[in-house]
Design an enzyme around this catalytic site. Structure first.
Site, short mmCIF file in Angstrom:
data_model
loop_
_atom_site.label_atom_id
_atom_site.label_comp_id
_atom_site.label_asym_id
_atom_site.label_seq_id
_atom_site.Cartn_x
_atom_site.Cartn_y
_atom_site.Cartn_z
N GLU A 50 -72.94 -1.12 38.63
CA GLU A 50 -71.54 -1.12 38.23
C GLU A 50 -70.67 -0.91 39.47
O GLU A 50 -70.99 -0.03 40.27
CB GLU A 50 -71.25 0.00 37.23
CG GLU A 50 -69.86 -0.13 36.65
CD GLU A 50 -69.53 0.95 35.60
OE1 GLU A 50 -70.38 1.83 35.33
OE2 GLU A 50 -68.43 0.87 35.06
N ALA B 177 -72.35 9.47 38.91
CA ALA B 177 -73.58 9.13 38.22
C ALA B 177 -73.37 7.82 37.46
O ALA B 177 -72.25 7.38 37.29
CB ALA B 177 -73.97 10.22 37.24
N MET B 178 -74.49 7.26 36.97
CA MET B 178 -74.42 5.95 36.34
C MET B 178 -75.30 5.88 35.11
O MET B 178 -76.45 6.28 35.14
CB MET B 178 -74.85 4.89 37.37
CG MET B 178 -74.81 3.48 36.87
SD MET B 178 -73.12 3.00 36.40
CE MET B 178 -73.49 1.90 35.04
N GLU B 179 -74.71 5.34 34.03
CA GLU B 179 -75.31 5.39 32.70
C GLU B 179 -76.28 4.25 32.38
O GLU B 179 -76.46 3.91 31.21
CB GLU B 179 -74.18 5.37 31.67
CG GLU B 179 -73.41 4.03 31.56
CD GLU B 179 -72.14 3.95 32.38
OE1 GLU B 179 -72.03 4.69 33.38
OE2 GLU B 179 -71.24 3.16 32.04
N ASN B 180 -76.94 3.64 33.38
CA ASN B 180 -77.88 2.55 33.11
C ASN B 180 -78.73 2.85 31.88
O ASN B 180 -79.21 3.96 31.72
CB ASN B 180 -78.82 2.37 34.30
CG ASN B 180 -78.10 2.45 35.63
OD1 ASN B 180 -77.20 1.69 35.87
ND2 ASN B 180 -78.47 3.43 36.44
N HIS C 292 -71.59 13.13 29.99
CA HIS C 292 -70.82 11.89 30.13
C HIS C 292 -71.75 10.68 30.12
O HIS C 292 -71.56 9.74 29.35
CB HIS C 292 -70.01 11.96 31.43
CG HIS C 292 -69.18 10.75 31.71
ND1 HIS C 292 -67.85 10.67 31.37
CD2 HIS C 292 -69.48 9.56 32.29
CE1 HIS C 292 -67.37 9.49 31.74
NE2 HIS C 292 -68.35 8.80 32.31
N GLU C 293 -72.76 10.71 30.97
CA GLU C 293 -73.66 9.55 31.06
C GLU C 293 -74.45 9.38 29.76
O GLU C 293 -74.68 8.27 29.31
CB GLU C 293 -74.60 9.66 32.26
CG GLU C 293 -73.93 9.93 33.60
CD GLU C 293 -72.73 9.04 33.92
OE1 GLU C 293 -72.68 7.89 33.43
OE2 GLU C 293 -71.82 9.50 34.65
N HIS D 135 -72.29 7.77 27.12
CA HIS D 135 -72.10 6.34 27.37
C HIS D 135 -73.09 5.49 26.58
O HIS D 135 -72.85 4.31 26.37
CB HIS D 135 -72.29 6.03 28.86
CG HIS D 135 -71.01 6.02 29.67
ND1 HIS D 135 -69.84 5.45 29.22
CD2 HIS D 135 -70.75 6.47 30.92
CE1 HIS D 135 -68.91 5.56 30.17
NE2 HIS D 135 -69.43 6.18 31.20
N GLU E 187 -64.61 4.39 29.80
CA GLU E 187 -64.51 5.60 30.63
C GLU E 187 -63.51 6.62 30.07
O GLU E 187 -63.80 7.81 30.02
CB GLU E 187 -64.18 5.24 32.08
CG GLU E 187 -65.29 4.45 32.80
CD GLU E 187 -66.64 5.15 32.82
OE1 GLU E 187 -66.72 6.37 32.53
OE2 GLU E 187 -67.64 4.46 33.13
N1 LEU Z 1 -69.91 4.42 34.92
C1 LEU Z 1 -69.97 5.43 35.93
C2 LEU Z 1 -69.43 6.70 35.28
O1 LEU Z 1 -69.95 7.11 34.32
C3 LEU Z 1 -69.23 5.05 37.16
C4 LEU Z 1 -69.98 4.10 38.05
C5 LEU Z 1 -69.09 3.27 38.94
C6 LEU Z 1 -71.03 4.78 38.86
O2 LEU Z 1 -68.45 7.27 35.63
#
Ligand code: LEU
Length: 851
Positions: free
Chosen positions: A115, A255-258, A290-291, A294, A313
């Protein structure tokens, strides 16, 4: 660089039914990606995104075809009629990928960040969120160098072949490319299970480099708590058999919600009492939640295009804020979130980077992961809840998920679900998505007439159409707050009446309770000191109470700014300060937040032709004045908040005590004997919150003997235990230090053997902390601070444009400064702008800032 517009959205000629990827990891610098994509529907030319890819071969349905490599991808002018399969093989170099977007190396491990537009750096694809497909992924690598292989979904096969091993993964859910993830490396982990509300067992894993495995328990706890909470509050259940969180030390964001395979910045995962502050624990809790959230608000229902980013978001930040409110302290958490809006978001809105929560255009999407899209977006979601009530909001959420599960949708779809589920007209509410800027609400008339308390509210946002603004209100008198009600302001101006007959009692209106809308509220004429004191003393709304103190304090600081810096503090301020210190009935965290003065950015918004030195002086003088006037009360409160024993607890009361005690310490450190007090506090500390608080104070005292001793001890311990995150803190404390020679000291930090600009956390700990957390020296009158930051932007831009672009925002408010600074900042921006080879990310921020 091309500017993209929201209004130009077009659907694509083809869909991608399935994605089959094979990653052949040869080494850190060479990975071959074979991609088989099944295209369906449509017709006409096929144009795919691609960036920094070395194409090895390309076939369509097994045959060579004519194609063209374009500057940003690949074009096949006349593909055969769909369905057809495109097979490409590309070679990529993860080690050379210093942008940390796509597949990259971190401490010898490989991981991905896709992302917003990183997948195109892995293979040719329609790299946009409305293309949802089923993914099958095979990863193959050396089994000693990369013993752990992970991708989204369930592992469906694995095997060993000599020195190499492989694993295959299937993700049963359709997903857009930005949710793809892969991890290969030598990692340690902890493991647990969660039983979902329908009785399914999910295996949970949290991974990190081996030496960090001891700091993963809190993240696991946070994950399990979030899973349960989303079931309880929203009826949302997890949908795969496995959930992975992987902590990596090199990461651009939080962080990232993959799907099923979150990748995290270590700073948002690791937590131990000796290395993480209470704030760090809260951040881990909030980001893990948060993740996880998502998975529904983002993955199951995703965005049609990136202009809709706040759809996932803003909503998910609101959900994680609510979660953290319930898990920690509702009032304290709310005030923390309001502070972010009023200092950072309002500042962004007052700068040329101001944009609506749903932006109209972008050049580099990564530049729009902002406090506006995220945090103001969350306030907009909160307003739905305020307008519809808890139950109505939940009905809207249920309808949203039911209607759009598996789809890529828009903010309008969300608003329609809220409206339809509640039979409420939310047409006007769209203005919140369209308008940039902070609306102002003025209370122009107030008072009792014919036995009713009335007030007239007038809104404005630079001439734009009126917004639908929920304003929670009550009347406050010495007996407390009464007549709580919700005013819905939809016209430019309207007179409201409180639903209660009033006699002659001197009521003060308590408005915008809970910060019910992201606006600036003011009274004309302003509330008197006595009225503010009354709200601070008797209101039961934590926000209004806290804010009344902030307003009293702001008036004093601004008076100092405008006049005599050393005029004595007015009694009302000292009295309010002492009252907070002695009021043992109130929650400690709230007391701590009341004792804090409004920050530099919040106050700066009140001033034209801002002189930063004068503002820093005014803040400093006010702090010193309060410390001096309330020394006895500060000492008593400091002593009362001392821990009874060494047991570490994270419950709200224990956190609040530490917070309040460390706030007292910050004031006391300014007085005679303050250095020794800090030294003793540091020596006695048994957790990070207590270790760092005194060192942060000492850092600004170059003449203190305790300074060198404590900073050194802090560093040595971190170094011995390989605690990179603590070393970041050590750097950050020094970058923030307010003392002579600050710029030279910061330049020296860049030469420290532990400094590296390839790790974003480390770089930001020094450079961004200085630019954003050290206003006096960043804004040094000779322009040296600006030059230093401009140089850093130009050099980091060559390696990591996202980090450079974000740092460039430090100059965003240049127009608000006095002429000489304004000029120097503009020159810095112009110098960056003409730098050869500047990235589109940084160019966009710098050009927008100069407009
Ligand atoms: N989707 C991510 C987040 O939960 C952001 C991403 C750009 C790493 O904020």
């Amino acid at each position: 660089a091309v500017e993209k517009f929201r209004a130009d959205y077009k659907s694509l000629p083809y869909g991608v039914e399935s994605v089959n990827l094979n990653f052949d990891i040869k080494s850190e610098s060479s990975t071959y990606v074979t991609s088989k994509l099944r295209f369906v529907g449509g017709g006409g030319p096929l144009e795919l995104d691609g960036e920094d890819l070395k194409l090895v071969s390309l076939r369509v349905d097994g045959e060579p075809v004519e194609y063209e490599l374009t500057p940003d991808g690949l074009k096949i002018a006349t593909p055969p009629p769909a369905p057809f399969e495109l097979e490409t093989v590309v070679e990529i170099d993860p080690k050379a990928n210093t942008q940390l977007s796509g597949l990259y190396a971190s401490s010898g491990n490989l991981c991905t960040q896709c992302e917003a537009e990183g997948f195109r750096r892995i293979t040719y694809f329609y790299d946009r969120p409305d293309v949802m497909s089923k993914y099958t992924v095979r990863v193959e690598a050396d089994k000693d160098a990369y013993p752990v292989l992970l991708s989204n979904g369930n592992e469906v096969g694995k095997g060993v072949d000599g020195d190499r091993h492989w694993a295959t993964f299937e993700d049963p859910f359709n997903k857009p490319s930005y949710l793809f993830a892969l991890v290969a490396g030598d990692l340690g982990h902890i493991e647990d299970t969660f039983t979902t509300m329908s009785g399914r067992q999910v295996r949970l894993f949290v991974w990190s480099e081996h030496h960090n495995v001891g700091a993963l328990d809190w993240a696991m706890h946070s994950l399990k708590t979030s899973m349960k909470w989303d079931e309880d509050r929203y009826g949302r259940e997890y949908d795969l058999d496995v959930y992975h969180i992987v902590a990596v030390s090199d990461f651009n964001m939080g962080a990232m919600e993959n799907k099923g395979l979150n990748v995290f910045n270590t700073a948002c995962v690791l937590a131990k009492e000796t290395t993480a502050t209470d704030g760090d624990y809260e951040r881990v809790l909030g980001v893990v939640a948060h993740e996880y959230f998502h998975n529904w608000s983002g993955n199951r229902v995703t965005c049609r295009d990136w202009f809709q980013l706040t759809l996932k978001e803003g909503l998910t930040v609101f959900r994680d804020q609510h979660f953290s409110e319930e898990l920690t302290s509702p009032a304290a958490k709310r005030i923390e979130d309001i502070r972010i809006i009023r200092s950072s978001q309002f500042t962004q809105d007052a700068s040329p980077m101001s944009h609506p929560i749903r932006p109209e255009s972008y050049v580099a999407m990564d530049n729009f992961y902002t406090v506006t899209v995220y945090n103001k977006g969350a306030e907009v979601i909160r307003m739905y809840r305020t307008l519809l009530g808890e139950g109505g909001f939940r009905k809207g959420m249920d309808l949203y998920f039911e209607r759009h599960d598996g789809e890529a949708v828009t903010c309008d779809d969300f608003r329609a679900a809220m409206a339809d589920a509640n039979g409420k007209d939310l047409t006007q509410f769209e203005e919140w998505y369209k308008q940039a800027g902070t609306p102002t609400i003025k209370v122009t008339e107030r008072g009792v007439k014919d036995g009713a308390y009335r007030l007239t509210l007038t809104q404005s946002n630079g001439g734009k159409p009126p917004l639908h603004v929920p304003i929670k209100a009550a009347l406050v008198a010495p007996g407390g707050a009464v007549a709580e009600t919700l005013f819905e302001l939809t016209d430019e101006s309207k007179t409201f009446e409180f639903p209660m007959a009033v006699n002659g009692e001197p009521y003060v209106p308590s408005l915008l309770r809970g910060f019910s809308a992201p606006v600036k509220l003011s009274f004309e004429p302003p509330l008197s000191i006595a009225e503010l004191e009354s709200l601070a003393a008797y209101d039961d709304d934590a926000f209004v109470k806290w804010d009344s103190w902030q307003q009293l304090a702001a008036r004093v600081v601004l008076d100092k700014y405008h006049g005599a810096q050393d005029a004595p503090l007015p009694d009302y301020l000292v009295n309010a300060f002492k009252a907070t210190l002695t009021n043992g009935d109130e929650e400690s965290s709230l007391r701590a937040y009341s004792l804090d003065l409004p920050d530099y950015s919040t106050l700066a918004l009140e001033l034209e032709d801002l002189d930063p030195t004068k503002l820093c002086d005014a803040l400093k003088a006010t702090r010193l004045g309060l410390a001096t006037a309330a020394r006895a009360e500060l000492e008593a409160c400091y002593a009362a908040m001392a821990p009874a024993d060494d047991t570490f607890s994270l419950d709200a009361a224990a956190v609040g005590r530490r917070r309040l005690r460390n706030t007292c310490l910050a004031y006391l450190s300014k007085l005679d004997g303050g250095d020794a007090l800090c030294g003793a506090h540091f020596d006695a500390a048994t957790c990070m919150s207590d270790s760092i608080a005194p060192v942060a104070q000492l850092a600004s005292k170059p003449d203190s003997n305790d300074r060198a001793r404590c900073l050194e001890a802090f560093y040595d311990k971190a170094k011995k235990n390989q605690e990179d995150l603590v070393i970041n803190k050590w750097f950050a404390i020094q970058a923030m230090a307010d003392c002579d020679g600050a710029i030279d000291n910061v330049s020296k930090l860049l030469e420290h053997p532990d400094f590296t600009d390839t790790n974003p956390n480390r770089f930001r700990a020094v450079v961004n902390t200085f630019a954003l957390g050290n206003p006096r020296h960043f804004h040094s009158g000779d322009g040296k601070g600006y030059d230093f930051i401009a140089d850093q932007i130009c050099s980091i831009d060559k390696k990591n444009p996202q980090v450079a672009a974000r740092l460039s925002n430090a100059f965003g408010s240049w127009r608000r400064y006095e002429p000489s600074r304004r000029d120097l900042m503009r020159q810095a921006l112009e110098r960056i702008k003409v730098t050869a080879g500047l990235s589109k990310d940084t160019l966009e921020i710098v050009s927008r800032s100069l407009v």
